[in-house]
Enzyme design. Structure first.
Site, PDB file in Angstrom:
ATOM      1  N   ASP A  67      51.519  28.096  35.136  1.00 23.61           N
ATOM      2  CA  ASP A  67      51.001  29.321  34.850  1.00 23.61           C
ATOM      3  C   ASP A  67      50.954  30.300  36.182  1.00 23.61           C
ATOM      4  OD1 ASP A  67      50.803  31.532  33.609  1.00 23.61           O
ATOM      5  OD2 ASP A  67      48.722  31.034  33.464  1.00 23.61           O
TER       6      ASP A  67
ATOM      7  N   VAL B 268      31.750  35.195  32.153  1.00 23.04           N
ATOM      8  CA  VAL B 268      31.720  34.691  33.335  1.00 23.04           C
ATOM      9  C   VAL B 268      30.720  35.964  34.059  1.00 23.04           C
ATOM     10  CG1 VAL B 268      32.652  35.090  35.833  1.00 23.04           C
ATOM     11  CG2 VAL B 268      33.969  34.443  33.927  1.00 23.04           C
TER      12      VAL B 268
END
Lengths: 398, 307
Positions: free
Chosen positions: A185, A72
């Site tokens: 999730d 990232v």
């Protein structure tokens, strides 16, 4: 599509950077399939140019962190250095020998379609010359709900704040289900916070479309503390109710500031569930004993009544407790649906939800962004490892 | 299927007018004129039939469900609207599309299995190296702008078959017409529900008889006129005027016409859609598998694309 079934049309049109034309990316044609002839060098430069244009719109800054299948980076829009974005660069696995990571595929697949203020937006996608796919995501610098929950000394919040966060989460989940997507999730550290306080559901690496009737799905999804009883018992056909259970446990955790049901493994999770909610039996859940992995510790404990919930979660009021109890109904067919959640009386009872700008904050900083976006689906932070959703068996799964 | 068709990337980015599609393809050809002239290929419809057969072969070996095969075919069509076919190894593209479609439709197969079945299917044209397929997957995702969710007409068919009281044979015929439409440009031109209604209309017009589904091929002309007649009755029918409750197929067509007259379905689209599939069936009769295969294999070999 509206942001919530209960919002008037028009009120829904605001929200974060919407991802309109999400890129016309293109890798060089010479890369996908080998080609010997030279005449091909100019082919595809239109598509390539479009990709270059898209790429040029963003400046990739420093690396914020490294995850299992993606790195990232901080980035910004070239023409506007103050408009920050997060760029998630998906690593290609071992010279392609394994194909694209399934989590990456799922994430791409769903974020391309879902556009909602409470779901992280995919602003663009482009491929870079080293053959990586780059997801340009909105920058959510304020950390996640888990950080707020855990920082018991630094962050104080009350019922109105919880109502605001829960409202945003519930709208996101409703929107997913309305679009036939199961998130699978939901947990506090997948709920990221934007600079303006808006909560955004992230990490679609375990998400999938609703199954066609009679087709089986895997039951090993959702981090176990947030996993509903039907999945713990190995159900292979399930519905949006699985996400609603997780939402209920996020709700509970927001109130007591520790996870409500912290099992150390699946068996222990069932034991915790029996103690904290009640033992699933044929009486409170007809058919449960037929689920493949149904085993419960003896003797059964009774289903917890309102007194228990009021004593533990009373800060959210009678209505709030009622909503929580409906989210934690063990029989998934009777559990409240995402839509019914939004229609519940709690939202309109006093106190009203806090406005976004007044919500308690805690600066997450860049490293937290990286951690949030780089994590593998189904995982919690390292120190909480061991409670990990089992990695999807992508090979044999039907 | 996931998400909402009206907001989908399919509707926003992968629906073209015929002119747009022709332009895209012309551009590709113009960019590779030498290639195009050096390696003539059969018309696109015939290539599509060939791809369809190859996908079916590979799909059968892998036990892939129909919907994933449909998705794979649409991926190939999208891909080749962006990439000149002679730049690629179509066998690798086919296997990649199947591999990716299976992931997408939640019936995944391991990359090694797909590669080994690909190698079994086309031993002379397919490398056993999994990284080739992985690389091509990346390429395909990029060319599709990572827009991978596909909405199919099957679901519309399933939900409408009750409304029009289709018999099992009629449903099956409509279903197979939908299967066939992946060999045409229709999925890039029309919304899935338009295709589904076209399939139902044709199924009713073709009227599968008791001895089984009659073959589509020979009676193309008469089908066209029957479909035409049915559709023109849409324009003339006044809602509620002529809905008699006999169960015969004639009435079913009438009922469909009445339903259409009250719906928002674009009748012009439906007419075009019907004509396209009918002309596809005509061209299908001229399909020459051997010639198609040879022409494809020729450029793959000559350009070393199978390496």
């Amino acid at each position: 599509m509206a942001v919530s079934p209960l919002v008037l049309p028009g009120a829904a049109e605001k929200g974060g950077p919407t991802a309109k034309s999400k890129l016309q990316s293109a890798a060089a044609s010479s890369n996908g399939t080998p080609n010997a002839a030279q005449s091909s060098t100019e082919v595809n430069d239109v598509a390539e140019q479009m990709n270059e244009d898209e790429k040029a719109k963003y400046v990739k800054g420093k690396k914020l962190g490294e995850g299992t299948y993606a790195n990232v980076y901080l980035g910004h829009i070239s023409s506007s250095p103050s408009s920050l974005v997060a760029i998630k660069k998906i690593k290609v696995q071992q010279q392609y020998t394994e194909g694209m990571a399934p989590d990456a595929i799922r994430e791409l697949k769903f974020l391309q379609e879902l556009s909602h203020p409470n779901i992280i937006s995919l602003i663009s996608v482009f491929s870079s010359k080293d053959q990586n796919i780059n997801l340009v995501l909105e920058f959510l610098p304020m950390g996640d709900l888990e950080m707020l929950i855990k920082d018991t000394s630094g962050v104080r919040y009350g019922m109105a704040d919880i109502k605001a966060w829960m409202g945003m989460l519930s709208r996101a989940v409703w929107f997913c289900h309305e679009n036939f997507v199961l998130h699978r999730d939901i947990k506090p550290n997948n709920l990221l916070i934007a600079a303006d306080g808006e909560v955004k559901l992230a990490d679609f690496g375990l998400a999938r479309s609703f199954s066609d009737p009679y087709r089986l799905m895997t039951s090993t999804v959702i981090t176990i503390w947030y996993r509903p009883p039907e999945l713990l018992f190995g159900a292979r056909q399930y519905s949006g109710a699985v996400d609603v259970w997780s939402v209920g446990l996020v709700f509970a955790e927001l109130v007591i500031r520790v996870p409500y049901l912290q099992g150390i493994n699946e068996v222990d999770q069932i034991a915790k569930l029996c103690m904290g909610v009640g033992t699933p039996t044929e009486e409170n859940w007809p058919g449960v004993s037929k689920l493949p992995d149904y085993t419960v510790p003896a003797p059964p404990s009774p289903v917890m009544g309102i007194d228990h919930y009021l004593s533990m979660f009373g800060t959210v009021g009678q209505e709030g407790v009622d909503l929580l109890m409906k989210m934690l109904i063990m029989d998934p067919r009777r559990r409240i649906t995402a839509r019914q959640v939004l229609e519940h009386g709690w939202w309109s009872s006093d106190p009203r939800a806090t406005k976004n700008e007044d919500l308690p904050k805690k600066g997450g900083g860049e490293s937290k962004v990286a951690e949030d976006l780089g994590r593998r689906p189904g995982m919690v932070d390292d120190e909480r490892a061991g409670k990990v959703a089992r990695k999807l068996d992508f090979g044999g799964m039907r | 299927m996931a998400a909402n068709y009206w907001e989908s990337s399919q509707r926003r980015h992968w629906l073209f007018t015929r002119e747009q599609l022709d332009d895209l393809r012309k551009k590709l050809e113009d960019q590779g004129q030498d290639l195009v002239q050096g390696y003539p290929l059969p018309q696109l419809r015939h290539l599509s039939i060939y791809f369809n057969q190859q996908i079916a072969r590979l799909g059968k070996r892998l036990g892939v469900r129909q919907q994933a095969m449909a998705t794979a075919q649409l991926y190939i069509r999208r891909f080749y609207s962006k990439v000149e076919i002679r730049q690629t190894n179509p066998y690798l593209v086919i296997a990649t599309a199947v591999y990716l479609a299976c992931k997408m439709e939640e019936c995944p197969h391991h990359i090694r299995l797909v590669v080994s079945e690909g190698r079994n299917s086309w031993p002379d044209f397919f490398s056993g190296d999994t990284s080739k397929l992985g690389e091509c997957e990346f390429f395909m995702i990029s060319e599709m702008s990572s827009q991978m969710i596909v909405h199919h007409p099957y679901r519309t068919l399933t939900s409408l078959q009750g409304i029009f009281s289709l018999t099992q044979e009629e449903s099956a015929l409509a279903w197979s017409i939908i299967n066939d439409h992946y060999m045409t440009d229709l999925p890039l031109l029309y919304a899935p529900h338009t295709v589904a209604i076209m399939a139902i209309l044709l199924a009713l017009v073709l009227r599968p008889n008791q001895t089984g589904v009659q073959s589509v091929g020979p009676a193309v002309g008469s089908i066209a006129s029957a479909a035409q007649a049915a559709l023109s009755s849409v324009h003339s029918s006044k809602p509620g005027s002529s809905d008699k409750q006999n169960a015969g197929p004639r009435t079913k067509v009438q009922r469909l016409a009445n339903w259409l007259a009250e719906s928002n379905v674009d009748i012009e689209d439906l007419v075009d859609c019907t004509q396209e599939i009918i002309s596809f069936y005509e061209f299908q009769e001229q399909y020459n598998e051997k010639l198609t295969r040879e022409q494809i294999n020729r450029f793959v070999k000559a350009r070393g694309l199978d390496k």
